[in-house]
Motif scaffolding. Structure first.
Motif, PDB file in Angstrom:
ATOM      1  N   VAL A 142      -9.629   6.290 -11.486  1.00 11.82           N
ATOM      2  CA  VAL A 142      -8.557   6.378 -10.489  1.00 11.82           C
ATOM      3  C   VAL A 142      -8.163   4.944 -10.141  1.00 11.82           C
ATOM      4  O   VAL A 142      -9.021   4.116  -9.827  1.00 11.82           O
ATOM      5  CB  VAL A 142      -9.023   7.127  -9.217  1.00 11.82           C
ATOM      6  CG1 VAL A 142      -7.914   7.152  -8.174  1.00 11.82           C
ATOM      7  CG2 VAL A 142      -9.506   8.524  -9.559  1.00 11.82           C
ATOM      8  N   CYS A 143      -6.840   4.662 -10.214  1.00 11.97           N
ATOM      9  CA  CYS A 143      -6.387   3.301  -9.947  1.00 11.97           C
ATOM     10  C   CYS A 143      -4.992   3.325  -9.338  1.00 11.97           C
ATOM     11  O   CYS A 143      -4.315   4.341  -9.345  1.00 11.97           O
ATOM     12  CB  CYS A 143      -6.385   2.473 -11.223  1.00 11.97           C
ATOM     13  SG  CYS A 143      -5.204   3.022 -12.461  1.00 11.97           S
ATOM     14  N   GLY A 144      -4.577   2.160  -8.843  1.00 10.90           N
ATOM     15  CA  GLY A 144      -3.243   2.006  -8.302  1.00 10.90           C
ATOM     16  C   GLY A 144      -2.218   1.865  -9.407  1.00 10.90           C
ATOM     17  O   GLY A 144      -2.530   1.459 -10.532  1.00 10.90           O
TER      18      GLY A 144
ATOM     19  N   ASP B  11       0.845  -1.197   0.000  1.00 12.27           N
ATOM     20  CA  ASP B  11       0.000   0.000   0.000  1.00 12.27           C
ATOM     21  C   ASP B  11       0.879   1.246   0.000  1.00 12.27           C
ATOM     22  O   ASP B  11       2.104   1.159   0.061  1.00 12.27           O
ATOM     23  CB  ASP B  11      -0.966   0.001   1.181  1.00 12.27           C
ATOM     24  CG  ASP B  11      -0.265  -0.123   2.530  1.00 12.27           C
ATOM     25  OD1 ASP B  11       0.857   0.416   2.690  1.00 12.27           O
ATOM     26  OD2 ASP B  11      -0.832  -0.755   3.438  1.00 12.27           O
ATOM     27  N   GLU B  12       0.215   2.401  -0.061  1.00  8.98           N
ATOM     28  CA  GLU B  12       0.946   3.666  -0.157  1.00  8.98           C
ATOM     29  C   GLU B  12       1.784   3.952   1.093  1.00  8.98           C
ATOM     30  O   GLU B  12       2.843   4.575   1.001  1.00  8.98           O
ATOM     31  CB  GLU B  12      -0.034   4.813  -0.428  1.00  8.98           C
ATOM     32  CG  GLU B  12      -0.598   4.816  -1.844  1.00  8.98           C
ATOM     33  CD  GLU B  12      -1.741   3.814  -2.067  1.00  8.98           C
ATOM     34  OE1 GLU B  12      -2.198   3.170  -1.084  1.00  8.98           O
ATOM     35  OE2 GLU B  12      -2.169   3.662  -3.218  1.00  8.98           O
TER      36      GLU B  12
ATOM     37  N   LEU C  87       0.196  -2.873  -5.916  1.00  4.07           N
ATOM     38  CA  LEU C  87      -0.565  -1.629  -5.761  1.00  4.07           C
ATOM     39  C   LEU C  87      -1.624  -1.557  -6.857  1.00  4.07           C
ATOM     40  O   LEU C  87      -1.618  -0.690  -7.711  1.00  4.07           O
ATOM     41  CB  LEU C  87       0.369  -0.421  -5.822  1.00  4.07           C
ATOM     42  CG  LEU C  87       1.506  -0.420  -4.803  1.00  4.07           C
ATOM     43  CD1 LEU C  87       2.465   0.718  -5.082  1.00  4.07           C
ATOM     44  CD2 LEU C  87       0.944  -0.322  -3.393  1.00  4.07           C
ATOM     45  N   THR C  88      -2.525  -2.508  -6.825  1.00  6.93           N
ATOM     46  CA  THR C  88      -3.508  -2.649  -7.890  1.00  6.93           C
ATOM     47  C   THR C  88      -4.886  -2.178  -7.464  1.00  6.93           C
ATOM     48  O   THR C  88      -5.120  -1.891  -6.297  1.00  6.93           O
ATOM     49  CB  THR C  88      -3.621  -4.117  -8.332  1.00  6.93           C
ATOM     50  OG1 THR C  88      -4.085  -4.884  -7.217  1.00  6.93           O
ATOM     51  CG2 THR C  88      -2.310  -4.659  -8.820  1.00  6.93           C
ATOM     52  N   GLY C  89      -5.759  -2.164  -8.398  1.00  5.08           N
ATOM     53  CA  GLY C  89      -7.159  -1.904  -8.117  1.00  5.08           C
ATOM     54  C   GLY C  89      -7.663  -0.600  -8.697  1.00  5.08           C
ATOM     55  O   GLY C  89      -6.986   0.417  -8.661  1.00  5.08           O
ATOM     56  N   ILE C  90      -8.838  -0.689  -9.255  1.00  3.06           N
ATOM     57  CA  ILE C  90      -9.523   0.496  -9.744  1.00  3.06           C
ATOM     58  C   ILE C  90     -10.332   1.027  -8.574  1.00  3.06           C
ATOM     59  O   ILE C  90     -11.211   0.352  -8.043  1.00  3.06           O
ATOM     60  CB  ILE C  90     -10.401   0.146 -10.958  1.00  3.06           C
ATOM     61  CG1 ILE C  90      -9.474  -0.299 -12.091  1.00  3.06           C
ATOM     62  CG2 ILE C  90     -11.270   1.326 -11.356  1.00  3.06           C
ATOM     63  CD1 ILE C  90     -10.155  -0.909 -13.268  1.00  3.06           C
ATOM     64  N   ARG C  91      -9.998   2.227  -8.152  1.00  4.73           N
ATOM     65  CA  ARG C  91     -10.620   2.808  -6.963  1.00  4.73           C
ATOM     66  C   ARG C  91     -11.889   3.578  -7.285  1.00  4.73           C
ATOM     67  O   ARG C  91     -12.778   3.708  -6.461  1.00  4.73           O
ATOM     68  CB  ARG C  91      -9.604   3.688  -6.259  1.00  4.73           C
ATOM     69  CG  ARG C  91      -8.399   2.854  -5.824  1.00  4.73           C
ATOM     70  CD  ARG C  91      -7.524   3.531  -4.814  1.00  4.73           C
ATOM     71  NE  ARG C  91      -6.484   2.602  -4.405  1.00  4.73           N
ATOM     72  CZ  ARG C  91      -5.259   2.584  -4.896  1.00  4.73           C
ATOM     73  NH1 ARG C  91      -4.913   3.444  -5.820  1.00  4.73           N
ATOM     74  NH2 ARG C  91      -4.379   1.716  -4.464  1.00  4.73           N
ATOM     75  N   ASP C  92     -11.953   4.116  -8.499  1.00  2.00           N
ATOM     76  CA  ASP C  92     -13.141   4.871  -8.897  1.00  2.00           C
ATOM     77  C   ASP C  92     -13.197   4.911 -10.418  1.00  2.00           C
ATOM     78  O   ASP C  92     -12.166   5.036 -11.076  1.00  2.00           O
ATOM     79  CB  ASP C  92     -13.073   6.296  -8.336  1.00  2.00           C
ATOM     80  CG  ASP C  92     -14.346   7.087  -8.584  1.00  2.00           C
ATOM     81  OD1 ASP C  92     -15.441   6.485  -8.507  1.00  2.00           O
ATOM     82  OD2 ASP C  92     -14.255   8.291  -8.858  1.00  2.00           O
TER      83      ASP C  92
ATOM     84  N   THR D 256      -1.956  -1.449 -11.413  1.00  2.00           N
ATOM     85  CA  THR D 256      -3.110  -1.913 -12.173  1.00  2.00           C
ATOM     86  C   THR D 256      -2.723  -2.132 -13.631  1.00  2.00           C
ATOM     87  O   THR D 256      -2.084  -1.282 -14.244  1.00  2.00           O
ATOM     88  CB  THR D 256      -4.261  -0.891 -12.088  1.00  2.00           C
ATOM     89  OG1 THR D 256      -4.569  -0.662 -10.711  1.00  2.00           O
ATOM     90  CG2 THR D 256      -5.497  -1.374 -12.809  1.00  2.00           C
TER      91      THR D 256
END
Length: 123
Positions: A82-84, A24-25, A68-73, A87
């Motif tokens: 918005v993504c990691g 994570d960040e 650090l993946t994933g589409i956050r919005d 991604t």
């Protein structure tokens, strides 16, 4: 962190480096602070699909962003996403294409990561 041999995508060039995969960040920030304290140069690496040696660093620290993946919005009305950094382009296309959106430019592989594409100026 582990000491590993990192290869370029074409497996022509390699380097020995400490490798870390932050989850994570906060872990990214902690890694950068630790590297600074230890006087280590840092190379950020996505999926490792860059041609050439831009994502390896002999004797330094290589931070791999694939966790650090994933589409956050995603806003289907505007196409804003918005993504990691880790991604993959394929993950973005999986939700963007059905909503009528596509990328303006495209890298050579759908497995490239967003962070790697930005860092390498892939277009």
């Amino acid at each position: 962190m582990t000491q590993q041999r990192i290869l370029t995508w074409d497996h022509v060039t390699s380097a020995m480096a400490e490798v870390v995969q932050p989850a994570d960040e906060v872990a990214v920030a902690d890694t950068l602070v630790d590297a600074g304290r230890r006087g280590l140069q840092v190379c950020v690496r996505g999926g490792g699909y860059s041609i050439g040696d831009v994502a390896i660093l002999d004797g330094g620290l290589v931070m791999v962003t694939t966790q650090l993946t994933g589409i956050r919005d995603f806003q289907p009305e505007t196409g804003e996403l918005v993504c990691g950094a880790g991604t993959r382009i394929a993950d973005i296309l999986a939700i963007a294409l059905p909503a009528g959106w596509r990328t303006v430019g495209m890298s050579g592989s759908a497995f490239d990561t967003v962070g790697g594409a930005i860092a390498s100026n892939t277009h």
